[in-house]
Design an enzyme around this catalytic site. Structure first.
Site, short mmCIF file in Angstrom:
data_model
loop_
_atom_site.label_atom_id
_atom_site.label_comp_id
_atom_site.label_asym_id
_atom_site.label_seq_id
_atom_site.Cartn_x
_atom_site.Cartn_y
_atom_site.Cartn_z
CD GLU A 285 8.96 3.83 0.00
OE1 GLU A 285 8.64 3.30 1.08
OE2 GLU A 285 9.11 3.19 -1.06
CG ASP A 364 11.47 -2.17 -2.46
OD1 ASP A 364 11.86 -2.73 -1.43
OD2 ASP A 364 10.34 -1.68 -2.59
CD GLU A 392 6.99 -4.94 -1.06
OE1 GLU A 392 7.85 -4.96 -0.15
OE2 GLU A 392 6.56 -3.87 -1.54
C1 BDP Z 1 8.98 -1.36 0.09
C2 BDP Z 1 7.57 -1.56 0.48
C3 BDP Z 1 7.05 -0.52 1.42
C4 BDP Z 1 8.02 -0.34 2.56
C5 BDP Z 1 9.37 0.02 2.00
C6 BDP Z 1 10.45 0.08 3.05
O1 BDP Z 1 6.79 -1.56 -0.69
O2 BDP Z 1 5.80 -0.97 1.88
O3 BDP Z 1 7.58 0.63 3.43
O4 BDP Z 1 9.80 -0.95 1.12
O5 BDP Z 1 11.26 -0.83 3.09
O6 BDP Z 1 9.46 -2.60 -0.27
O7 BDP Z 1 10.51 1.02 3.81
#
Ligand code: BDP
Length: 679
Positions: A285, A364, A392
């Protein structure tokens, strides 16, 4: 009625029958002045004073007293331990023993942290109102590392935080008032958490300086946590040598880069001698990582591990690594495969002070996902399991979602990594492959809301997390009942109702949100509320490949992405075959027509309709259930939850209508029960 005390409130028991029994021990016998033991003393004093109305006095002899201490440091504790030959309690375990002869209670451990955990356990026993006669408890934790990850940013925001802003930072500084942090440390230690990462895994420039410019403030936090036997860790930015070090590269094999990390690390240990280490999110990301330099995750993590090694520090390297652009318009690549594909080939290449941190599912933290096939699959590599307490994808602490049943299921899942019985709980604890470092980590759900978690009932998730990582054998019922009594006191109806709400909550939420394991279907970015269209059309959209004929992600080896091949033994076949794939994960593994018949006997489309109608109805029923509890608790507490449940009920209707309408329009198949007229 704010909920601030959470499960550590100690209301008077003046009118309970146990008061006389407990009163007889209201003296403390302690001989060690260790900081953590003194914490135990002050916690016990606070609890006893609250419950009994008078603070405990100092005892000069062990008779009629509570005796606290380490086996090596308190002569009487040592004697009792040897005489009774309690089983091995390890460095963090403890025993609590009622000495009939002396009429005393002995809380003993090998180390001060064990004494602290034992003390909190004793307080729990008292709060539950249990008799002390013949009390013998011997405990040791299943997991060595029991960690919390804060996703707090220095600007005061909390990534995926749903309970206000950060208690640690404000306006790119540390909060002036650290009293809140101390109270948080109490909550964590009371459920045995022994490590905390104080900043978000997405490290911006300002947080990169936590290990340089802000070290004195970090050291202050470390001191607060140290008193509660919690080790402090920091999330670091892999590109720090460039961002704050003035170098032109962050290549892990570059000698200048390696030296930069060694110097930075030495600087940390100068101010925080018991510093825990680093947590790293790299190459995911848009975070920097070793891939930029054509190096792999072993190169990256080993560089940091080398810097930490002389000081006993560890690197926790996250496996949440995937290319966030890969699946868009491309059905051949598969985000679910990514962690395993990246890391499995590196087994054995990591230094012994590196731990890989692996999310419970391959994607996730969805409401329902299969267990990550990477867990337990790297025998020569330390691993920790990563869970998400913050909700989340599970209602963001506006909807009630009790996570303990889901976590229990995960922990009991059999990976078959070493044949039958190779459960996740054994992989997580390190017992499966005999890994020296192991444990469980989770993303916190707290913020500066007065009740910590926004939704009062979400406190149960933090409590249950702690209890479960200490002892995964505890049942959901045990944990739930404990939390209810500690939070609300003893009350039959209250117990029955709150238990019913908590235990039904995840099923209810699941039924009105994304169906049958397909995941997401949430608004991009915020991840709150329904969204219908898929990845084919929007880069951060949902992921279900629904068209007019069918829905689901084909992850089979036969016709799909081949993800099922990452599972071992019977799991692989079970998910691969439509005949054996469980209904609740069907759309995670298969693309099927809407008319496909589930094991339940319903078609997929009818299941979607039914679940959504029923889920919304059940959400509305929670409001009534809760209303019935008015008068059983402080009005303020009752009101908080009422408001959230009403919002949930409204919102569940929106979910129902948008999801059902979407699938009706896509499929053109009418609801067998003709309910759409009521929409
Ligand atoms: C996802 C989230 C994001 C996090 C990412 C992570 O949406 O905000 O940065 O995981 O775990 O669940 O790095």
């Amino acid at each position: 009625g704010t909920g601030y005390q959470a499960w550590l409130g100690y209301p008077s028991i003046a009118s309970d029958k146990s008061i006389n029994e407990y009163m007889a021990y209201n003296r403390l016998h302690v001989t060690e002045d260790d900081e953590v033991i003194q914490t135990a003393v002050s916690e016990l004093s606070r609890g006893l004073e609250g419950m009994l109305g008078v603070p405990p006095t100092q005892a000069v002899q062990v008779e009629n007293a509570i005796v606290l201490g380490t086996i090596g440091g308190h002569p009487h504790v040592g004697l009792v331990f040897v005489e009774h030959q309690f089983e091995d309690i390890g460095p963090e375990g403890y025993f609590i023993w009622h000495d009939n002869e002396n009429q005393s209670i002995v809380v003993g451990a090998a180390t001060p942290s064990g004494v602290l955990y034992g003390t909190f356990h004793l307080l729990r026993v008292l709060r539950m109102g249990a008799s002390l006669e013949n009390l013998t408890l011997v405990e040791r934790p299943a997991n060595k590392l029991r960690m919390i990850n804060q996703w707090d940013n220095m600007d005061g925001s909390v990534e995926r935080g749903y309970a206000g802003t950060s208690i640690f930072y404000k306006d790119s500084r540390f909060s002036e008032d650290l009293g809140r942090v101390r109270d948080y440390a109490r909550l964590l230690a009371s459920v045995s958490v022994n490590a905390i990462v104080i900043n978000n895994v997405n490290v911006h420039k300002v947080e990169s300086k936590l290990i340089t410019e802000f070290l004195p403030q970090v050291a202050r936090l470390a001191a607060i946590f140290r008193a509660y036997a919690i080790k402090l860790f920091v999330s670091v930015n892999f590109a720090s040598p460039i961002e704050i070090g003035g170098l032109s590269t962050a290549d892990p094999l570059d000698p200048a880069v390696r030296q930069w990390w060694k110097d930075a690390t030495a600087g940390i240990y100068q101010q925080i001698p018991d510093f825990g280490g680093f947590l790293v999110k790299a190459d995911s990301e848009h975070r920097p990582g070793p891939f930029t330099y054509n190096r792999d995750h072993a190169d990256g993590s080993n560089m940091l591990a080398e810097a930490l090694k002389p000081f006993g520090g560890i690197v926790i390297w996250r496996c949440f690594v995937y290319n966030c652009k890969q699946d868009w318009r491309d059905r051949k690549t598969d985000r679910a495969r990514a962690a395993y594909d990246h890391f499995k080939p590196l087994d054995g290449k990591f230094m012994d002070n590196v731990i890989l941190q692996i999310k419970n599912g391959p994607i996730d933290f969805q409401v329902r996902e299969p267990v990550s096939p990477l867990l337990g699959a790297m025998p020569s590599t330390n691993q920790v399991l990563e869970l998400q307490i913050t909700q989340e994808y599970t209602g963001q602490q506006r909807h009630v979602f009790y996570l303990i049943p889901q976590w229990k299921e995960i922990l009991e899942f059999d990976t078959y990594a070493k044949g039958e019985g190779s459960t996740i709980k054994l992989a997580a604890s390190g017992a499966l492959h005999g890994n020296p470092l192991a444990g469980i980590a989770a993303v916190s759900n707290i913020g500066d809301d007065l009740n910590w978690t926004g939704h009062l009932l979400a406190q149960a998730n933090l409590y249950g997390y702690g209890r479960l990582i200490w002892n995964p054998e505890l049942t959901v019922d045990e944990i739930t009942e404990e939390w209810i009594v500690l939070t609300f006191g003893h009350h039959e109806k209250l117990m029955a109702t709150i238990k019913q709400i908590l235990l039904s909550s995840s099923t209810i939420y699941e039924s009105y949100t994304a169906p049958l394991g397909v995941g997401f279907m949430v608004t991009p970015h915020t991840h709150y509320g329904p969204d219908v269209d898929g990845y084919e059309y929007a880069m951060w959209g949902t992921y279900h490949y629904a068209d007019w004929q069918g829905i689901g992600v084909d992850r089979t080896q036969a016709t799909g992405t081949g993800y099922t091949s990452q599972y071992l033994g019977p799991n692989c076949e079970r998910y691969e075959s439509l005949v054996t794939c469980p209904d609740d994960l069907l759309l995670f593994f298969h693309h099927v027509p809407y008319t496909h018949i589930l094991h339940s006997g319903k078609t997929v489309i009818q299941h979607i309709y039914d679940a959504h109608f029923e889920g919304a109805e059940q959400a509305a029923a929670l409001v009534d259930l809760w209303a019935d509890l008015s008068g059983t608790m402080e009005a303020g507490l009752h009101k908080q939850v009422t408001e959230r449940l009403m919002e949930q009920a409204e919102h569940a209707k929106e979910w129902r209508d948008r999801i059902n309408t979407y699938f009706y329009r896509k499929s053109g198949i009418a609801d067998g029960l003709h309910r759409f007229i009521h929409l």
